[in-house]
Design a protein around this motif. Structure first.
Motif, short mmCIF file in Angstrom:
data_model
loop_
_atom_site.label_atom_id
_atom_site.label_comp_id
_atom_site.label_asym_id
_atom_site.label_seq_id
_atom_site.Cartn_x
_atom_site.Cartn_y
_atom_site.Cartn_z
N VAL A 52 -14.27 39.02 -27.85
CA VAL A 52 -13.98 38.04 -28.82
C VAL A 52 -15.00 36.80 -28.40
CG1 VAL A 52 -12.64 36.74 -28.68
CG2 VAL A 52 -13.23 36.70 -30.65
N ILE A 53 -15.73 36.27 -28.70
CA ILE A 53 -16.71 35.00 -28.68
C ILE A 53 -16.57 33.78 -29.15
CG2 ILE A 53 -18.95 33.64 -27.87
CD1 ILE A 53 -20.26 36.56 -27.80
N PHE A 54 -15.97 32.55 -28.77
CA PHE A 54 -15.23 31.80 -29.66
C PHE A 54 -16.54 30.29 -29.68
CE2 PHE A 54 -11.12 32.79 -28.61
CZ PHE A 54 -10.65 33.27 -30.29
N ALA A 55 -17.07 30.48 -30.60
CA ALA A 55 -18.45 29.22 -30.47
C ALA A 55 -17.72 28.36 -31.36
CB ALA A 55 -19.82 30.03 -30.88
N ALA A 56 -18.15 26.39 -30.91
CA ALA A 56 -17.29 25.65 -31.10
C ALA A 56 -18.36 24.54 -31.42
CB ALA A 56 -15.80 25.35 -31.01
N ASN A 57 -18.31 23.68 -32.29
CA ASN A 57 -19.17 22.50 -32.15
C ASN A 57 -18.48 21.60 -31.51
OD1 ASN A 57 -16.85 21.99 -33.82
ND2 ASN A 57 -17.49 20.42 -34.89
N HIS A 58 -18.41 20.94 -30.94
CA HIS A 58 -17.98 19.44 -29.19
C HIS A 58 -18.35 18.38 -29.69
CE1 HIS A 58 -17.29 19.46 -25.61
NE2 HIS A 58 -17.77 19.47 -24.61
N VAL A 59 -17.53 17.66 -29.98
CA VAL A 59 -17.08 16.21 -30.09
C VAL A 59 -16.49 15.47 -28.78
CG1 VAL A 59 -15.77 14.48 -32.04
CG2 VAL A 59 -16.24 16.68 -32.32
N GLY A 60 -15.24 15.53 -28.53
CA GLY A 60 -14.48 14.75 -28.01
C GLY A 60 -14.22 15.68 -26.54
N VAL A 61 -13.86 15.09 -25.61
CA VAL A 61 -13.49 15.53 -24.42
C VAL A 61 -12.68 16.64 -24.23
CG1 VAL A 61 -12.12 13.85 -23.86
CG2 VAL A 61 -13.88 14.85 -21.25
N ILE A 62 -11.82 16.46 -25.01
CA ILE A 62 -10.43 17.24 -25.46
C ILE A 62 -10.32 18.51 -26.24
CG2 ILE A 62 -8.40 15.17 -25.17
CD1 ILE A 62 -8.50 15.84 -28.05
N ASP A 63 -11.85 18.90 -26.23
CA ASP A 63 -12.56 20.12 -27.04
C ASP A 63 -11.97 21.34 -26.39
OD1 ASP A 63 -12.69 18.41 -29.01
OD2 ASP A 63 -14.96 18.74 -29.08
N GLY A 64 -12.08 21.76 -25.14
CA GLY A 64 -12.14 22.45 -24.19
C GLY A 64 -10.63 22.77 -24.04
N PRO A 65 -10.05 22.22 -24.00
CA PRO A 65 -8.68 22.15 -23.31
C PRO A 65 -7.78 22.86 -24.82
CG PRO A 65 -8.96 20.13 -22.58
CD PRO A 65 -10.28 20.54 -23.08
N GLY A 161 -11.17 15.72 -35.76
CA GLY A 161 -10.62 14.89 -35.34
C GLY A 161 -10.45 14.64 -33.89
N THR A 162 -10.77 15.24 -32.72
CA THR A 162 -11.26 14.73 -31.50
C THR A 162 -11.75 13.91 -30.81
OG1 THR A 162 -12.46 16.66 -30.87
CG2 THR A 162 -10.57 17.72 -31.11
N ARG A 163 -12.46 13.01 -31.14
CA ARG A 163 -12.69 11.67 -31.06
C ARG A 163 -12.94 11.29 -32.43
NH1 ARG A 163 -17.95 9.77 -31.07
NH2 ARG A 163 -18.89 12.31 -31.55
N GLU A 164 -12.45 9.47 -32.50
CA GLU A 164 -12.55 9.08 -34.00
C GLU A 164 -14.02 8.78 -33.52
OE1 GLU A 164 -9.26 7.33 -35.09
OE2 GLU A 164 -8.86 9.80 -34.47
N PRO A 165 -13.84 8.52 -35.04
CA PRO A 165 -15.47 7.78 -35.72
C PRO A 165 -15.72 6.35 -34.54
CG PRO A 165 -14.39 8.03 -37.34
CD PRO A 165 -13.02 8.15 -36.33
N GLY A 166 -16.76 6.03 -33.86
CA GLY A 166 -17.22 5.06 -32.80
C GLY A 166 -16.36 5.29 -31.29
N GLY A 167 -16.10 6.38 -31.28
CA GLY A 167 -15.25 6.56 -30.41
C GLY A 167 -16.05 6.49 -28.68
#
Length: 249
Positions: A52-65, A161-167
């Motif tokens: 299986v391949i998980f394909a995700a959008n990327h918002v914040g530095v903690i997305d990968g973990p 939610g992994t990065r706040e607005p303006g973060g």
């Protein structure tokens, strides 16, 4: 003939380590939930076995973990090679993450991902290529290519939610923030034998992007959340070339 003999061959490519990835997930989930309100939606949609391949959008530095820790299955994520310096690099390698050079053709990263999939495992990928608004404006070919080679289904993932607005680019959410991972229904591409034409991979990538945009809109509506918007002025990250959509500004 072994599946690893199929081009591109992975017969001599070692499977990334799994013992730390599997062993640390339960305690990592416990620790993160002490700090954040982590909510996982749609985990029942993820195939329990097989590649299986998980394909995700990327918002914040903690997305990968977060993806590696909270996905229903252990994930070997393609991670920018810059993260593999120092002690962090040793941890990432031992936990089975895959170093990726985003600015050059990286056959080793491709073969490591194929090895995982051909062995029935899970690979994680962020098609945008870098952190940002998470709206899939820039979209790269990697996820579609891996699916065309292996026939593995793609499960779109919405990170919310992994990065706040303006973060800032390296900021993490404040304590007790609600972080949500929304897993959509699998999306399949028919496997394509060697050689795979660039235009075919590009068209498959554009179709995957449309599917992921649809799933992202549904995830935001279902959770009542919104994305944080672009990074602050002057913090836009370098944009790897090779996307099937235009460069963001």
């Amino acid at each position: 003939m072994s599946v690893h003999d199929t081009l591109p061959r992975t017969t001599t490519t070692p499977h990334p380590p799994t013992w730390m990835l599997r062993g640390l997930r339960p305690v990592s989930r416990w620790l993160l939930r002490r700090r954040y309100d982590v909510r996982v939606h749609g985990s029942e949609r993820v195939p329990a076995t097989g590649p299986v391949i998980f394909a995700a959008n990327h918002v914040g530095v903690i997305d990968g973990p977060l993806l590696a820790i909270f996905a229903p299955r252990p994930v070997h994520a393609l991670t920018k090679i810059e993260m593999f310096a120092g002690r962090m690099g040793g941890f990432l390698r031992h936990s089975g993450q895959i170093p990726l050079d985003r600015y050059a053709t990286d056959p080793r990263a491709v073969k490591l991902a194929l090895r995982v999939l051909r062995d029935g495992g899970a690979v994680g990928i962020f098609p945008e290529g870098h952190r940002g608004a998470g709206e899939l404006e820039r979209f790269h070919r990697g996820a579609a290519y891996l699916a065309l080679v292996t026939g593995a289904p793609i499960v779109p993932v919405s990170m919310i939610g992994t990065r706040e607005p303006g973060g800032h680019t390296g900021s993490i959410p404040p304590r007790r923030a609600r972080l949500e991972l929304v897993f959509a229904a699998p999306y399949s591409l028919d496997p394509t034998p060697w050689p795979r034409r660039r235009d075919h991979v590009e068209q498959a990538s554009l179709e995957l992007r449309e599917r992921m945009l649809h799933d992202l809109r549904e995830a935001l509506a279902a959770t009542g959340r919104s994305l944080p918007g672009p990074l602050p002025a002057g913090e836009q990250l370098p944009d790897p070339s090779g996307g099937v959509t235009g460069t963001t500004t």
